[in-house]
Motif scaffolding. Sequence first.
Motif, PDB file in Angstrom:
ATOM      1  N   SER A 149       0.846  -1.192   0.000  1.00 13.99           N
ATOM      2  CA  SER A 149       0.000   0.000   0.000  1.00 13.99           C
ATOM      3  C   SER A 149       0.885   1.247   0.000  1.00 13.99           C
ATOM      4  N   ALA A 150       0.247   2.400  -0.077  1.00 15.12           N
ATOM      5  CA  ALA A 150       0.983   3.659  -0.177  1.00 15.12           C
ATOM      6  C   ALA A 150       0.472   4.651   0.861  1.00 15.12           C
ATOM      7  N   PHE A 151       1.383   5.458   1.374  1.00 21.70           N
ATOM      8  CA  PHE A 151       0.981   6.487   2.330  1.00 21.70           C
ATOM      9  C   PHE A 151       1.719   7.784   2.035  1.00 21.70           C
ATOM     10  N   PHE A 152       1.183   8.861   2.564  1.00 20.87           N
ATOM     11  CA  PHE A 152       1.856  10.151   2.534  1.00 20.87           C
ATOM     12  C   PHE A 152       2.204  10.535   3.965  1.00 20.87           C
ATOM     13  N   LEU A 153       3.411  11.038   4.138  1.00 17.12           N
ATOM     14  CA  LEU A 153       3.791  11.646   5.403  1.00 17.12           C
ATOM     15  C   LEU A 153       3.491  13.134   5.272  1.00 17.12           C
ATOM     16  N   MET A 154       2.538  13.617   6.029  1.00 14.05           N
ATOM     17  CA  MET A 154       2.074  15.000   5.935  1.00 14.05           C
ATOM     18  C   MET A 154       2.641  15.812   7.100  1.00 14.05           C
ATOM     19  N   GLU A 155       3.245  16.946   6.778  1.00 20.41           N
ATOM     20  CA  GLU A 155       3.744  17.866   7.803  1.00 20.41           C
ATOM     21  C   GLU A 155       3.017  19.195   7.620  1.00 20.41           C
ATOM     22  N   VAL A 156       2.068  19.474   8.539  1.00 22.48           N
ATOM     23  CA  VAL A 156       1.193  20.640   8.423  1.00 22.48           C
ATOM     24  C   VAL A 156       1.719  21.755   9.314  1.00 22.48           C
ATOM     25  N   PRO A 157       2.025  22.921   8.748  1.00 21.42           N
ATOM     26  CA  PRO A 157       2.577  24.010   9.560  1.00 21.42           C
ATOM     27  C   PRO A 157       1.536  24.609  10.503  1.00 21.42           C
ATOM     28  N   ASN A 158       2.004  25.053  11.671  1.00 20.52           N
ATOM     29  CA  ASN A 158       1.144  25.750  12.648  1.00 20.52           C
ATOM     30  C   ASN A 158      -0.123  24.953  12.949  1.00 20.52           C
ATOM     31  N   CYS A 159       0.063  23.677  13.201  1.00 19.37           N
ATOM     32  CA  CYS A 159      -1.090  22.780  13.413  1.00 19.37           C
ATOM     33  C   CYS A 159      -0.964  22.091  14.770  1.00 19.37           C
ATOM     34  N   GLU A 160      -2.013  22.180  15.564  1.00 20.41           N
ATOM     35  CA  GLU A 160      -1.990  21.570  16.891  1.00 20.41           C
ATOM     36  C   GLU A 160      -2.514  20.135  16.885  1.00 20.41           C
ATOM     37  N   TYR A 161      -2.973  19.668  15.736  1.00 23.98           N
ATOM     38  CA  TYR A 161      -3.552  18.329  15.666  1.00 23.98           C
ATOM     39  C   TYR A 161      -2.495  17.287  15.273  1.00 23.98           C
ATOM     40  N   GLY A 162      -2.869  16.018  15.441  1.00 22.53           N
ATOM     41  CA  GLY A 162      -1.934  14.948  15.126  1.00 22.53           C
ATOM     42  C   GLY A 162      -0.741  14.990  16.056  1.00 22.53           C
ATOM     43  N   GLU A 163       0.446  14.680  15.510  1.00 21.90           N
ATOM     44  CA  GLU A 163       1.681  14.745  16.288  1.00 21.90           C
ATOM     45  C   GLU A 163       2.362  16.072  15.960  1.00 21.90           C
ATOM     46  N   ASN A 164       1.838  17.152  16.589  1.00 19.96           N
ATOM     47  CA  ASN A 164       2.316  18.511  16.278  1.00 19.96           C
ATOM     48  C   ASN A 164       2.269  18.797  14.779  1.00 19.96           C
ATOM     49  N   GLY A 165       1.167  18.392  14.162  1.00 19.15           N
ATOM     50  CA  GLY A 165       0.968  18.661  12.742  1.00 19.15           C
ATOM     51  C   GLY A 165       1.508  17.595  11.808  1.00 19.15           C
ATOM     52  N   THR A 166       2.088  16.547  12.349  1.00 18.81           N
ATOM     53  CA  THR A 166       2.607  15.452  11.519  1.00 18.81           C
ATOM     54  C   THR A 166       1.620  14.289  11.530  1.00 18.81           C
ATOM     55  N   PHE A 167       1.318  13.785  10.315  1.00 22.55           N
ATOM     56  CA  PHE A 167       0.372  12.683  10.147  1.00 22.55           C
ATOM     57  C   PHE A 167       0.901  11.693   9.118  1.00 22.55           C
ATOM     58  N   VAL A 168       0.404  10.479   9.191  1.00 23.58           N
ATOM     59  CA  VAL A 168       0.457   9.546   8.065  1.00 23.58           C
ATOM     60  C   VAL A 168      -0.953   9.415   7.511  1.00 23.58           C
ATOM     61  N   PHE A 169      -1.095   9.598   6.197  1.00 22.87           N
ATOM     62  CA  PHE A 169      -2.363   9.398   5.496  1.00 22.87           C
ATOM     63  C   PHE A 169      -2.236   8.141   4.632  1.00 22.87           C
ATOM     64  N   GLY A 170      -3.187   7.217   4.740  1.00 22.32           N
ATOM     65  CA  GLY A 170      -3.138   6.016   3.894  1.00 22.32           C
ATOM     66  C   GLY A 170      -4.537   5.526   3.547  1.00 22.32           C
ATOM     67  N   ASP A 171      -4.711   4.855   2.472  1.00 22.06           N
ATOM     68  CA  ASP A 171      -3.833   4.743   1.324  1.00 22.06           C
ATOM     69  C   ASP A 171      -4.268   5.824   0.337  1.00 22.06           C
ATOM     70  N   CYS A 172      -3.340   6.686  -0.036  1.00 25.54           N
ATOM     71  CA  CYS A 172      -3.669   7.815  -0.903  1.00 25.54           C
ATOM     72  C   CYS A 172      -3.063   7.680  -2.291  1.00 25.54           C
ATOM     73  N   GLY A 173      -2.518   6.500  -2.615  1.00 28.17           N
ATOM     74  CA  GLY A 173      -1.819   6.413  -3.880  1.00 28.17           C
ATOM     75  C   GLY A 173      -1.879   5.116  -4.641  1.00 28.17           C
ATOM     76  N   LEU A 174      -2.479   4.057  -4.065  1.00 30.61           N
ATOM     77  CA  LEU A 174      -2.320   2.762  -4.732  1.00 30.61           C
ATOM     78  C   LEU A 174      -3.604   1.929  -4.825  1.00 30.61           C
ATOM     79  N   ASN A 175      -4.219   1.622  -3.700  1.00 26.49           N
ATOM     80  CA  ASN A 175      -5.356   0.702  -3.696  1.00 26.49           C
ATOM     81  C   ASN A 175      -6.672   1.451  -3.892  1.00 26.49           C
ATOM     82  N   GLN A 176      -7.353   1.153  -4.989  1.00 24.07           N
ATOM     83  CA  GLN A 176      -8.498   1.952  -5.425  1.00 24.07           C
ATOM     84  C   GLN A 176      -9.693   1.864  -4.478  1.00 24.07           C
ATOM     85  N   ASN A 177     -10.150   0.659  -4.223  1.00 29.28           N
ATOM     86  CA  ASN A 177     -11.341   0.480  -3.379  1.00 29.28           C
ATOM     87  C   ASN A 177     -11.127  -0.722  -2.468  1.00 29.28           C
TER      88      ASN A 177
END
Length: 331
Positions: A149-177
Amino acid sequence: MGFIDVIKEKARADKKTIVLPESEDRRVLEATATILKEGLANVVLIGNEEQIKKDAADLDIAGAIIVDPATSDKTQAYIDKLVELRQKKGMTQEQAREIMLNQRTYYGVMIVKMGDADGMVSGACHSTADTLRPSLQILKTKPGTKLVSAFFLMEVPNCEYGENGTFVFGDCGLNQNPTSEELAAIAVSSAESFKMLVGKEPKVAMLSHSSMGSAKHADVDKVVEAVKIAKETAPELMLDGELQLDAAIVPSVGASKAPNSQVAGQANVLIFPDLDAGNIGYKLVQRLAKAEAYGPMTQGIAAPVNDLSRGCSASDIVGVTAITAVQCQNQ
């Protein structure tokens, strides 16, 4: 330090060798110069040495290893290995030679397969299919993994959510349904990736348009079943659902919509119900919140091979290469 600075520090501490097969792309050459200057990895470029040096005349890539399939003394061994791996599919010496001499992603993956490099980053001028097909054919899946599967490591500036704005989003690139079973596998793999790269405890939310039974639909049922399977597969994991996005990351909404959940309002790993939701979600966050989006990173392949967006910058390639190096350290 920001997330990518921490990753770069980890990459420097145990330097790995990464193949960048797309030496014809200027961005790859610029990234190579930066990777070598910052000491993030050893770099293998594939192509004609004279042409590469000409294209990079204004850059310092002197530390790169340049491999020309047409002249390398290892090419025949790579051809033989490809025949061995694919002979049941009818692969001949002639076909394997044609592939090795003309398809750089295949050659790059074979460098990894034969232990001459640790991982590969491609996709600046190749499709996701062109990057992942040879990986699945040659490297195959990691032992104990049911799904790539595929994931994105997201780093969101000035964000209090997640791990100080850091998230893993999955699956955003490979498995359709994905099915419920596949969603569960994506969740477990994404949690492992988060812990490996971020170094913090993953808190996994299985996302839906419903929170804890607030809506009834077959799509909701799929996520509910995925939660059940994931909890059976990895009972030690902090994972819950189904949750709407706001219930997953905003503490006050989580407390209202899912008061008995340890994850609601605290999630740092977000699992989307299908590729449409995941792809749209990461691009919204990237563009509207001006987030850094590293990926799509793959998980579940026997050795790290990661894809790039064809719209990537040289800086993106540097970041993904550093992340790939850290994945290699954890293989």
